[in-house]
Design a protein around this motif. Sequence first.
Motif, PDB file in Angstrom:
ATOM      1  N   GLU A   1       0.831  -1.218   0.000  1.00 18.10           N
ATOM      2  CA  GLU A   1       0.000   0.000   0.000  1.00 18.10           C
ATOM      3  C   GLU A   1       0.862   1.263   0.000  1.00 18.10           C
ATOM      4  N   PHE A   2       1.958   1.229   0.774  1.00 19.75           N
ATOM      5  CA  PHE A   2       2.748   2.457   0.924  1.00 19.75           C
ATOM      6  C   PHE A   2       3.626   2.715  -0.292  1.00 19.75           C
TER       7      PHE A   2
ATOM      8  N   ILE B   1       1.273   4.250  -2.815  1.00 19.62           N
ATOM      9  CA  ILE B   1       1.032   5.676  -2.558  1.00 19.62           C
ATOM     10  C   ILE B   1       2.252   6.485  -2.982  1.00 19.62           C
TER      11      ILE B   1
ATOM     12  N   PHE C   1       0.890   8.215  -6.208  1.00 22.88           N
ATOM     13  CA  PHE C   1       0.131   9.393  -5.772  1.00 22.88           C
ATOM     14  C   PHE C   1       1.004  10.521  -5.208  1.00 22.88           C
TER      15      PHE C   1
ATOM     16  N   GLY D   1       1.155  17.951   2.855  1.00 21.51           N
ATOM     17  CA  GLY D   1       0.252  17.210   1.977  1.00 21.51           C
ATOM     18  C   GLY D   1       0.302  15.731   2.303  1.00 21.51           C
ATOM     19  N   ILE D   2       0.470  14.909   1.270  1.00 19.59           N
ATOM     20  CA  ILE D   2       0.541  13.457   1.458  1.00 19.59           C
ATOM     21  C   ILE D   2       1.693  13.107   2.396  1.00 19.59           C
ATOM     22  N   GLY D   3       1.439  12.176   3.328  1.00 18.31           N
ATOM     23  CA  GLY D   3       2.535  11.693   4.168  1.00 18.31           C
ATOM     24  C   GLY D   3       2.310  11.909   5.647  1.00 18.31           C
TER      25      GLY D   3
ATOM     26  N   ASP E   1      -0.840  12.410   9.013  1.00 18.65           N
ATOM     27  CA  ASP E   1      -2.175  11.931   9.380  1.00 18.65           C
ATOM     28  C   ASP E   1      -3.267  12.775   8.750  1.00 18.65           C
TER      29      ASP E   1
ATOM     30  N   LEU F   1      -8.180  11.884  -2.247  1.00 21.39           N
ATOM     31  CA  LEU F   1      -8.649  10.749  -3.036  1.00 21.39           C
ATOM     32  C   LEU F   1      -8.825   9.535  -2.146  1.00 21.39           C
TER      33      LEU F   1
ATOM     34  N   LEU G   1      -9.556   5.822  -2.575  1.00 24.23           N
ATOM     35  CA  LEU G   1      -9.573   4.842  -3.665  1.00 24.23           C
ATOM     36  C   LEU G   1      -9.736   3.446  -3.079  1.00 24.23           C
TER      37      LEU G   1
ATOM     38  N   LEU H   1      -2.695  17.105  -5.178  1.00 18.84           N
ATOM     39  CA  LEU H   1      -3.284  15.995  -4.408  1.00 18.84           C
ATOM     40  C   LEU H   1      -2.691  16.066  -3.007  1.00 18.84           C
TER      41      LEU H   1
ATOM     42  N   GLY I   1      -3.818  14.245  -0.156  1.00 16.66           N
ATOM     43  CA  GLY I   1      -3.981  13.105   0.741  1.00 16.66           C
ATOM     44  C   GLY I   1      -5.064  12.183   0.251  1.00 16.66           C
ATOM     45  N   GLY I   2      -5.357  11.188   1.071  1.00 20.52           N
ATOM     46  CA  GLY I   2      -6.402  10.250   0.683  1.00 20.52           C
ATOM     47  C   GLY I   2      -6.342   8.999   1.500  1.00 20.52           C
TER      48      GLY I   2
ATOM     49  N   THR J   1      -6.286   4.495   0.760  1.00 18.04           N
ATOM     50  CA  THR J   1      -6.219   3.436  -0.240  1.00 18.04           C
ATOM     51  C   THR J   1      -6.627   2.131   0.414  1.00 18.04           C
TER      52      THR J   1
HETATM   53  P1  ADP Z   1      -3.762   6.899   7.926  1.00 17.39           P
HETATM   54  O1  ADP Z   1      -3.405   5.549   8.451  1.00 17.39           O
HETATM   55  O2  ADP Z   1      -3.457   8.025   8.851  1.00 17.39           O
HETATM   56  O3  ADP Z   1      -5.124   6.934   7.320  1.00 17.39           O
HETATM   57  P2  ADP Z   1      -2.539   6.142   5.521  1.00 17.39           P
HETATM   58  O4  ADP Z   1      -1.496   5.185   5.893  1.00 17.39           O
HETATM   59  O5  ADP Z   1      -3.851   5.649   5.033  1.00 17.39           O
HETATM   60  O6  ADP Z   1      -2.737   7.138   6.726  1.00 17.39           O
HETATM   61  O7  ADP Z   1      -1.973   7.128   4.404  1.00 17.39           O
HETATM   62  C1  ADP Z   1      -0.654   7.630   4.493  1.00 17.39           C
HETATM   63  C2  ADP Z   1      -0.594   8.952   3.799  1.00 17.39           C
HETATM   64  O8  ADP Z   1      -0.843   8.759   2.416  1.00 17.39           O
HETATM   65  C3  ADP Z   1      -1.615   9.960   4.290  1.00 17.39           C
HETATM   66  O9  ADP Z   1      -1.018  11.235   4.270  1.00 17.39           O
HETATM   67  C4  ADP Z   1      -2.710   9.870   3.281  1.00 17.39           C
HETATM   68  O10 ADP Z   1      -3.387  11.121   3.146  1.00 17.39           O
HETATM   69  C5  ADP Z   1      -1.947   9.523   2.019  1.00 17.39           C
HETATM   70  N1  ADP Z   1      -2.740   8.704   1.076  1.00 17.39           N
HETATM   71  C6  ADP Z   1      -3.228   7.472   1.252  1.00 17.39           C
HETATM   72  N2  ADP Z   1      -3.867   7.019   0.154  1.00 17.39           N
HETATM   73  C7  ADP Z   1      -3.799   8.016  -0.753  1.00 17.39           C
HETATM   74  C8  ADP Z   1      -4.270   8.189  -2.066  1.00 17.39           C
HETATM   75  N3  ADP Z   1      -4.975   7.246  -2.706  1.00 17.39           N
HETATM   76  N4  ADP Z   1      -3.999   9.362  -2.679  1.00 17.39           N
HETATM   77  C9  ADP Z   1      -3.326  10.330  -2.054  1.00 17.39           C
HETATM   78  N5  ADP Z   1      -2.833  10.231  -0.811  1.00 17.39           N
HETATM   79  C10 ADP Z   1      -3.067   9.088  -0.161  1.00 17.39           C
END
Ligand code: ADP
Length: 329
Positions: free
Chosen positions: A3-4, A7, A11, A24-26, A28, A86, A88, A116, A118-119, A121
Amino acid sequence: MNEFDLIDHCFLPLGGKHSEVLRGIGDDAACLRLPAGQDLLVATDTLVSGVHFLPEWSAADIGWRALMCNISDIAAMGGVPRWLSLALTAETTEPHWYQEFARGLQEAMALYDLALIGGDTTRGPLTISISLQGLVPQGQAVYRHGAKAGDLIVVTGPLGAAALAVAQIEGRVSLAQDVADQAMAKLKRPQARMDFSLAVREFATAAIDISDGLSADLGHICRQSGLGVCLQVDKLPLHPLLNRLPIEQAIDIALTGGDDYEICMTVNPARLGHFQAWLRQQGLTAALIGCMEAEPGMRLLDGQGRRVPIAPRGYDHFKGEPNAGHKSE
Ligand code: ADP
Ligand code: MG
């Protein structure tokens, strides 16, 4: 790819470089610093496989479409899109599918310099939910409830091409291959009318994105503004792809078919001259299709000058009409 990795690989590169994005992404949660003097717009749309698109469509088309329907909502409020998150959900573990999805999403993002931020998956039946944030100058967002009796009704472009593709998928029409291909392209790669966003802000008393179909969505303006409407049937901008259909069927598709992503707005007639000058200056066209009226309900002025009552009709998820098996947002 776990999953990571997914991302990071697919993404993270879509993160963009906006000074307002402190994180941004990365993390909580994303952290944004909003510019002074702007109001925040937030739109969310969910696309479910087999309902809003077919699973065999290319992942890039699905990514494009999932974002474009949100951009259309921001444009219809008179705003400018900026950031998206997003959610997904997909079954496949095939990296190529995610890469292609991200490519289509990125193509749509690049048109408007979006980031983008965050999100989430997850594994499960294919569903895409995008939340898009945009900005509009303070106090200038345009709502559905601002129309006044006597306002003119404007539609930003031709209607019915995407709904024609849906009708073909559902076997309600049988199209020549070239027509079917062009209609499918309109369905898979809609273009939101961001070019009208400024006009919405400057000239509209009310506006709505007509992704559920003109009559259904104009019905929302009527209800929320406490008014009715009279549309002139010969002014409806039928898409040229509808030319080979019987005229009644073409009109029905243009009125009730969804997925067009045009904007319907109401304009005070005193502002019409300015609006038309703006259109000329921008090299844009729009159709004047009718008028808001004090009398509630919807009427169609036919070729013989008769006012025929019509019901607002479009897709309702909990009724499944009229485009069961496929609909827009
Ligand atoms: P959490 O466990 O806090 O929900 P995640 O491990 O799900 O965090 O996600 C790690 C990071 O990646 C977060 O900053 C989240 O916003 C981002 N992220 C996860 N999935 C996506 C995606 N499909 N698109 C963009 N960012 C994403
Ligand atoms: Mg998460």
